[in-house]
Design a protein around this motif. Structure first.
Motif, mmCIF file in Angstrom:
data_model
loop_
_atom_site.group_PDB
_atom_site.id
_atom_site.type_symbol
_atom_site.label_atom_id
_atom_site.label_comp_id
_atom_site.label_asym_id
_atom_site.label_seq_id
_atom_site.Cartn_x
_atom_site.Cartn_y
_atom_site.Cartn_z
ATOM 1 N N ASN A 339 0.830 -1.210 0.000
ATOM 2 C CA ASN A 339 0.000 0.000 0.000
ATOM 3 C C ASN A 339 0.859 1.252 0.000
ATOM 4 O O ASN A 339 0.576 2.218 -0.712
ATOM 5 N N LEU A 340 1.927 1.238 0.790
ATOM 6 C CA LEU A 340 2.793 2.406 0.901
ATOM 7 C C LEU A 340 3.494 2.703 -0.422
ATOM 8 O O LEU A 340 3.638 3.868 -0.818
ATOM 9 N N ILE A 341 3.918 1.664 -1.118
ATOM 10 C CA ILE A 341 4.566 1.848 -2.421
ATOM 11 C C ILE A 341 3.606 2.518 -3.407
ATOM 12 O O ILE A 341 3.965 3.477 -4.103
ATOM 13 N N MET A 342 2.370 2.030 -3.456
ATOM 14 C CA MET A 342 1.401 2.603 -4.386
ATOM 15 C C MET A 342 1.053 4.040 -4.004
ATOM 16 O O MET A 342 0.968 4.923 -4.865
ATOM 17 N N MET A 343 0.880 4.308 -2.708
ATOM 18 C CA MET A 343 0.562 5.657 -2.249
ATOM 19 C C MET A 343 1.696 6.630 -2.583
ATOM 20 O O MET A 343 1.456 7.741 -3.069
ATOM 21 N N THR A 344 2.924 6.208 -2.352
ATOM 22 C CA THR A 344 4.084 7.068 -2.607
ATOM 23 C C THR A 344 4.270 7.309 -4.101
ATOM 24 O O THR A 344 4.595 8.424 -4.533
ATOM 25 N N THR A 345 4.042 6.284 -4.904
ATOM 26 C CA THR A 345 4.155 6.430 -6.353
ATOM 27 C C THR A 345 3.159 7.445 -6.875
ATOM 28 O O THR A 345 3.496 8.307 -7.700
ATOM 29 N N MET A 346 1.917 7.364 -6.406
ATOM 30 C CA MET A 346 0.903 8.325 -6.840
ATOM 31 C C MET A 346 1.253 9.744 -6.397
ATOM 32 O O MET A 346 1.038 10.713 -7.131
ATOM 33 N N ASP A 347 1.812 9.871 -5.209
ATOM 34 C CA ASP A 347 2.219 11.190 -4.726
ATOM 35 C C ASP A 347 3.355 11.761 -5.580
ATOM 36 O O ASP A 347 3.402 12.970 -5.848
ATOM 37 N N MET A 348 4.269 10.900 -6.007
ATOM 38 C CA MET A 348 5.376 11.353 -6.845
ATOM 39 C C MET A 348 4.864 11.851 -8.191
ATOM 40 O O MET A 348 5.304 12.897 -8.687
ATOM 41 N N PHE A 349 3.935 11.117 -8.788
ATOM 42 C CA PHE A 349 3.331 11.564 -10.039
ATOM 43 C C PHE A 349 2.620 12.895 -9.849
ATOM 44 O O PHE A 349 2.759 13.819 -10.649
ATOM 45 N N TYR A 350 1.858 12.979 -8.777
ATOM 46 C CA TYR A 350 1.088 14.186 -8.498
ATOM 47 C C TYR A 350 2.015 15.386 -8.330
ATOM 48 O O TYR A 350 1.787 16.453 -8.904
ATOM 49 N N ALA A 351 3.083 15.217 -7.541
ATOM 50 C CA ALA A 351 4.014 16.314 -7.290
ATOM 51 C C ALA A 351 4.761 16.710 -8.557
ATOM 52 O O ALA A 351 4.957 17.897 -8.845
ATOM 53 N N ALA A 352 5.173 15.708 -9.330
ATOM 54 C CA ALA A 352 5.956 15.990 -10.531
ATOM 55 C C ALA A 352 5.153 16.769 -11.568
ATOM 56 O O ALA A 352 5.649 17.709 -12.192
ATOM 57 N N PHE A 353 3.885 16.404 -11.744
ATOM 58 C CA PHE A 353 3.091 17.019 -12.804
ATOM 59 C C PHE A 353 2.352 18.274 -12.360
ATOM 60 O O PHE A 353 1.752 18.953 -13.190
ATOM 61 N N SER A 354 2.382 18.580 -11.076
ATOM 62 C CA SER A 354 1.746 19.810 -10.617
ATOM 63 C C SER A 354 2.746 20.942 -10.461
ATOM 64 O O SER A 354 2.397 22.039 -10.040
ATOM 65 N N ASN A 355 3.994 20.682 -10.858
ATOM 66 C CA ASN A 355 5.041 21.690 -10.757
ATOM 67 C C ASN A 355 5.234 22.350 -12.128
ATOM 68 O O ASN A 355 5.439 21.661 -13.126
ATOM 69 N N SER A 356 5.163 23.679 -12.161
ATOM 70 C CA SER A 356 5.253 24.400 -13.436
ATOM 71 C C SER A 356 6.679 24.803 -13.800
ATOM 72 O O SER A 356 6.883 25.498 -14.794
ATOM 73 N N ASN A 357 7.672 24.369 -13.022
ATOM 74 C CA ASN A 357 9.061 24.671 -13.330
ATOM 75 C C ASN A 357 9.398 24.168 -14.739
ATOM 76 O O ASN A 357 9.197 23.002 -15.049
ATOM 77 N N PRO A 358 9.898 25.050 -15.626
ATOM 78 C CA PRO A 358 10.129 24.638 -17.024
ATOM 79 C C PRO A 358 11.142 23.512 -17.172
ATOM 80 O O PRO A 358 11.019 22.680 -18.073
ATOM 81 N N VAL A 359 12.153 23.476 -16.302
ATOM 82 C CA VAL A 359 13.139 22.392 -16.370
ATOM 83 C C VAL A 359 12.480 21.063 -16.022
ATOM 84 O O VAL A 359 12.646 20.055 -16.725
ATOM 85 N N LEU A 360 11.710 21.056 -14.922
ATOM 86 C CA LEU A 360 11.025 19.828 -14.520
ATOM 87 C C LEU A 360 9.991 19.422 -15.557
ATOM 88 O O LEU A 360 9.803 18.235 -15.839
ATOM 89 N N LYS A 361 9.346 20.417 -16.138
ATOM 90 C CA LYS A 361 8.349 20.140 -17.174
ATOM 91 C C LYS A 361 8.986 19.424 -18.358
ATOM 92 O O LYS A 361 8.446 18.458 -18.894
ATOM 93 N N SER A 362 10.172 19.896 -18.745
ATOM 94 C CA SER A 362 10.890 19.259 -19.852
ATOM 95 C C SER A 362 11.308 17.840 -19.488
ATOM 96 O O SER A 362 11.164 16.908 -20.292
#
Length: 388
Positions: A339-362
């Motif tokens: 459960n923890l692996i799945m929860m953390t994975t979803m949080d990583m996706f959420y954090a990565a794609f909600s960041n508007s930093n152009p470098v991270l976006k690329s």
């Protein structure tokens, strides 16, 4: 006072499935639930609450003799999953990559519960108390005594399947860790220009993704993640006005839609500090709530159900005490890390794609494009998510 092997508080999808899975082992089970699901009629509109049922969850429902009835009512299989931010980084997962006929099915939550309830009512080992509610309980060395609104009963174990605000968890003194994501998600039932599709997709924006879950016929369930204030404004629009907003903010591949119903809910993460306290066991949302980004919430709950059944069956088969706290502790060992692996994975996706930093976006678009060119990685991730 009546005595049972298992008392289950909560008769939703996870609670009903756990009751049947334990009753199939020959145990006597009582289910305590406040509300009965309303009967199904094919003329009823689609419910707002739907789930993407994985292959593993389907297999459990088949084992519990609930899947066939669901297929006779209504569901929608999907064979592909599309994910992208920009079209040049579009990534698509297909059932062919894991050699399966489909990836899963979109099913209304109420129909899953209702089909399981039909099996509850027919099972000789199950007593269903509804409407009924828990007032309090006490644990002793050998059993749990439950005080309900209208009676008292005892059981060897108490299963909490009473949702994210679990009363049983609170009465047990089990704490939780977690946070609110500061966003809401809106569910929108629509009639679609396109006939039933075999794909579910998500497009990511800094404000959160928009998603389409196909439903039977010319229907779909849309999911719109955004800031709370924005979704509050959208929720107060007329259906016609909301259609115009959807046209502006959803990808063109959606086509024209007609809004039928809508509702919103807050995004939260909660994880119980322990899944077991003596003879009390937490299942599903009572133990964990996850970002619904990949629709894994109820699938994790069904994995909990299967794990508890496995632990109890193994103890019975080896002539051990199946209801001792030492035995029940094996359930948490099976489920917590997964459960923890799945929860953390979803949080990583959420954090990565909600960041508007152009470098991270690329970087994230390069990552999506790279994944699309790595079939072995794609197939392994897909198989894990589908439970095969």
């Amino acid at each position: 006072m009546k005595h049972f092997d298992c008392a289950i508080v909560g008769g939703g999808m996870v609670g009903a499935a756990s009751a049947l899975s334990l009753a199939e082992l020959g145990l006597t089970v009582v289910v305590i639930e406040k509300f009965e699901p309303k009967p199904f009629d094919s003329s009823q509109p689609f419910d707002l609450r739907v789930s993407a049922i994985s292959l593993a969850s389907q297999h459990l429902l088949e084992q519990l003799n609930a899947w066939q009835q669901i297929t006779e009512w209504r569901l929608c299989p999907y064979k592909r999953l599309g994910v992208w931010e920009h079209e040049n980084a579009y990534t698509e997962f297909s059932c062919q990559e894991i050699e399966q006929p489909y990836l899963g099915h979109i099913v209304e939550n109420r129909l899953i519960q209702l089909s399981l309830w039909q099996q509850l009512a027919a099972h000789k080992n199950i007593t269903l108390l509804c409407p009924e509610s828990l007032t309090t309980f006490e644990q002793s060395e050998d059993e749990v005594t439950l005080t309900l609104s209208s009676q008292t009963l005892a059981a060897k174990i108490l299963v909490a399947a009473d949702g994210a605000q679990s009363q049983v968890r609170q009465l047990s003194g089990i704490g939780v860790t977690g946070w609110d994501y500061g966003q809401d998600a809106m569910l929108i039932n629509v009639e679609t220009e396109h006939v039933q599709q075999d794909i579910t997709w998500q497009q990511f924006f800094p404000t959160g993704p928009v998603a389409m879950l196909p439903m039977r016929g010319n229907h779909a369930s849309l999911v719109w993640y955004h800031q709370k204030a924005t979704l509050s404004r959208l929720a107060n629009l007329s259906n016609q006005q909301l259609q115009e907003e959807i046209k502006q903010h959803f990808p063109a591949r959606l086509g024209n839609v007609r809004v039928i119903d809508k509702g919103k809910f807050s995004l939260t993460r909660r994880h119980a500090n322990q899944y077991q306290h003596g003879r009390v066991i937490l299942l599903g949302d009572a133990a964990h709530t996850i970002n619904p980004l990949a629709g894994q919430g109820v699938n994790l709950g069904f994995k909990d159900v299967k794990a508890l059944q496995t632990v109890v069956a193994k103890a019975i088969g080896e002539n051990h005490c199946w209801h001792c706290p030492q035995t029940l502790a094996n359930y948490e060992k099976l489920r917590r890390n997964d459960n923890l692996i799945m929860m953390t994975t979803m949080d990583m996706f959420y954090a990565a794609f909600s960041n508007s930093n152009p470098v991270l976006k690329s970087l994230r678009n390069i990552g999506l494009a790279t994944v699309n060119k790595m079939p072995i990685l794609k197939s392994k991730a897909l198989a894990y998510a589908c439970g095969v």
